[in-house]
Design a protein around this motif. Structure first.
Motif, PDB file in Angstrom:
ATOM      1  N   HIS B  67      12.614  13.670  33.810  1.00  0.00           N
ATOM      2  CA  HIS B  67      12.384  12.361  34.397  1.00  0.00           C
ATOM      3  C   HIS B  67      12.692  12.500  35.880  1.00  0.00           C
ATOM      4  CE1 HIS B  67      13.250   8.075  35.237  1.00  0.00           C
ATOM      5  NE2 HIS B  67      12.277   7.905  34.363  1.00  0.00           N
ATOM      6  N   ARG B  69      13.366  10.487  38.396  1.00  0.00           N
ATOM      7  CA  ARG B  69      14.515   9.816  39.025  1.00  0.00           C
ATOM      8  C   ARG B  69      15.809  10.584  38.741  1.00  0.00           C
ATOM      9  NH1 ARG B  69      18.776   6.651  38.068  1.00  0.00           N
ATOM     10  NH2 ARG B  69      19.304   5.048  39.603  1.00  0.00           N
ATOM     11  N   ASP B  70      15.970  11.021  37.495  1.00  0.00           N
ATOM     12  CA  ASP B  70      17.153  11.808  37.123  1.00  0.00           C
ATOM     13  C   ASP B  70      17.196  13.114  37.910  1.00  0.00           C
ATOM     14  OD1 ASP B  70      17.550   9.841  35.229  1.00  0.00           O
ATOM     15  OD2 ASP B  70      16.771  11.027  33.562  1.00  0.00           O
ATOM     16  N   LEU B  71      16.022  13.744  38.012  1.00  0.00           N
ATOM     17  CA  LEU B  71      15.954  15.036  38.692  1.00  0.00           C
ATOM     18  C   LEU B  71      16.352  14.890  40.164  1.00  0.00           C
ATOM     19  CD1 LEU B  71      15.222  17.828  37.666  1.00  0.00           C
ATOM     20  CD2 LEU B  71      12.913  17.497  38.540  1.00  0.00           C
ATOM     21  N   MET B  73      18.385  12.669  41.372  1.00  0.00           N
ATOM     22  CA  MET B  73      19.841  12.463  41.409  1.00  0.00           C
ATOM     23  C   MET B  73      20.556  13.811  41.294  1.00  0.00           C
ATOM     24  SD  MET B  73      22.176   9.933  39.183  1.00  0.00           S
ATOM     25  CE  MET B  73      22.815   8.825  40.413  1.00  0.00           C
ATOM     26  N   LEU B  74      19.991  14.671  40.445  1.00  0.00           N
ATOM     27  CA  LEU B  74      20.581  16.000  40.243  1.00  0.00           C
ATOM     28  C   LEU B  74      20.408  16.873  41.490  1.00  0.00           C
ATOM     29  CD1 LEU B  74      21.803  17.916  37.983  1.00  0.00           C
ATOM     30  CD2 LEU B  74      19.471  18.737  37.678  1.00  0.00           C
TER      31      LEU B  74
END
Lengths: 409, 409
Positions: B67, B69-71, B73-74
């Motif tokens: 995903h 957005r998660d990536l 953030m990571l």
């Protein structure tokens, strides 16, 4: 439209429960089940395994004199990584999740980088995400200062994040998932006969924590206490057990002592040959207070002796104070062993028992002054664990059973 | 009071210049010297060495369906770590530095996570820090969406951050520090006789970048061009050399061709037996445009043949379009080799020369349509480098010398 905040549960996962990617997948499966059961969930996570140590190592390669603002910017990435990974794992379980850093979650803190306190939480973003049916995953241990800088909360920080969020969101409860199954009568890693306590008041838990129970940080408990949000400490590996920490325990008081805790990280300053003991005590106390150093004083047999006990971490800060008073000062690493009592009325009898037991063992010790609901002995560091076990047994805690039904604990 | 922004220099360090802690210390020493020389500095940094790959590996252990957005953030933690470490290293050099993430630096982006564009920059925080005499260190490659989510800019992102900041701050110039000493007539890793170009216009550099010169991303150059901020590409290891990219090169045009670049990552769709060629071309073009897929069409010898060239990364997106048109479609990985000319007037003679050379080599090739200031041949991927060298030599670029004084390049 105001959200039915009563249905929110805040959960915090730290320690070994986020050690590796496989643990994160496990949390995701657990959270997915609970979400399917109809709970609104806010999940607070710590940095994975040794991430924080690895980041510190990088910093140490540059300098050992760390600027705290820089260090907070560095270390706060650890929790952010866990947040992102848990969101990915939740999506794999079919759960839509929104990950938030401390600042995205609206967590405002003081400016003391590395040891900041939460000032306020703007819950708008979290509430919006919950309304949309999303699980919210928040980076623990961090927030943002009024200046817009990333701050970290210091020791126990993620628990504090969870408790503060639970309080602000009016959560039904705050569940702290950790390596052990709850709060024990003593540290179960060292005292094999320690027994899980099923229920404690906030005040009791704060006392246990201040005197060495590492399972929860006092700050976290204080946050929960302000709005009477129950805390539950339990293991992420097991569905049973746990310890409830709340306002009214509602249990029969069946045992006068409920815990023996020890704290090895203490440092003792003993001033001898002090002519005016009380005056010196006031001078040193005011110095320590001005630097925000917590301390205890010890009961003394001699009129010209005066002892202060501080946390080992504060030693560097405290040293100059004792250097400046013009007295002979002995400095020693020490440990404390504390017997926590249910009731102030039992203080004196407990104190006598502790004295008797330690004297019988030929143990040199001092007792901390000004306590009412606990008796704390200052002992040699190397004896701390053995004495804790001894007192655990002597006060009859080896024999009790955790029995939630009977409310023994 | 308005700041004298003319004194600001934006510098970007990426690639091997932030590979390890020792490199970061080196940058700190360099920056400290320049700061002492009176410059106001804003430093943009990328993630260290293989940090991004390591973070991707963690994500891949959870899922390969990331995903975005998660990536973001990571992955955004990677630059944040470099920022913190560089600030620490600067302090060791006696320079006060303030590190800022993308959102702290006021960088607002579109919401397309993983490939966001910078919409605007609020320079307030950076300007305040510069006024206080601090060096500002900014995390490249990232920003914040209108929703308050962390976004990343995609390929070439840190260069874009630097160029956009330089533009917004009205910087004197934007210096891009990289592994090579500047922009070359061809990729010096493959074409040994490639020569550094000392000066290019924005348009020339954009063309080089679009046709395969990886040293700078077109987006970064476009940002600099909007406010005419000069870009300087140079090596962090060496004080000499570099390539200036600006509005008016102010040099004698002494060579009709200034670069031969290749791009291996292309994918070619060839439709054969197409009855109405022009109609088919319009249909496919409008489909590709609607999906924002950049493409080229090729000059054809046969009336019933039609070829489209897209970036390999767009292949998955483009495939369904070609599946749906009801024609026989050949699909092949290809490479392009491009001869960039100084002057549109030399296009035709250059085209003839390229044709002649490739035909002499027995090379099957196509020429891309609708070009004016460059000739691009589509060739077998495995021949791309050899043909680039051949053309570099054939167009006399092996013999030129970089001579800033003479203004040859």
């Amino acid at each position: 439209m105001e959200r039915r905040v009563k249905s929110v549960i805040v959960q915090k996962y730290g320690g070994t429960s986020v050690e590796a990617v496989s643990n994160i997948k496990g949390i995701a499966r657990k959270v997915a089940l609970e979400k399917a059961g109809g709970l609104d969930l806010v999940i607070v996570v710590s940095a994975m395994g040794d991430t924080t140590d690895e980041l510190m190592k990088l910093a140490d390669h540059i300098t050992t004199r760390h600027h705290k603002r820089d260090l907070d910017m560095l270390l706060s990435t650890g929790e952010q990584v866990t947040v992102a990974l848990l969101c990915m794992a939740l999506r794999e379980e079919g759960v839509t999740a929104t990950g938030l850093t401390g600042w995205q979650a609206g967590i405002s803190t003081t400016t003391d980088h590395g040891g900041a306190s939460i000032l306020s939480i703007d819950p708008e973003r979290i509430q919006r995400e919950l309304k949309m049916g999303n699980v919210v995953v928040v980076a623990g241990f961090q927030g943002i200062t009024g200046k817009g800088d990333i701050s970290t909360l210091g020791r126990g920080g993620s628990d504090t994040t969870a408790a503060a969020l639970a309080t602000r969101l009016g959560a039904e409860r705050c569940e702290i998932y950790t390596d052990v199954e709850g709060v024990y009568t003593s540290d179960p890693r060292y005292v094999k006969k320690a027994v899980r306590i099923s229920s404690l008041t906030y005040e009791e838990m704060i006392l246990m924590a201040r005197r060495g129970a590492g399972v929860l940080h006092p700050k976290a408990i204080e946050h929960a206490m302000t709005h009477n949000v129950p805390l539950v400490v339990r293991s992420s590996m097991s569905r049973v057990g746990g310890t409830w920490i709340h306002g009214a325990p509602g249990r029969e008081v069946s045992h006068p002592v409920y815990g023996i805790v020890f704290d090895k990280g203490r440092f003792c300053y003993t001033l001898s040959g002090v002519p005016n003991r009380m005056e010196m005590k006031v001078i040193i106390s005011s110095h320590l207070n001005s630097l925000d150093i917590e301390y205890d004083t010890l009961m003394e047999d001699r009129e010209d002796t005066l002892s202060f006990l501080v946390a080992e971490a504060d030693q560097e800060l405290a040293d100059p104070i004792f250097d400046s008073v013009g007295a002979i000062v002995r400095r020693e690493r020490k440990a404390t062993v504390t017997v926590v009592v249910r009731d102030e009325n039992t203080y004196h009898v407990t104190l006598d028992t502790v004295r008797k037991i330690l004297q019988e063992k030929g143990q040199a010790f001092h007792i901390i002054e000004d306590c009412t609901n606990h008796v704390t002995a200052v002992v040699e560091e190397s004896h701390a664990i053995a004495l804790t076990s001894l007192l655990h047994s002597a006060f009859g805690l080896d024999e009790v059973q955790t029995s939630e039904a009977a409310g023994v604990f």
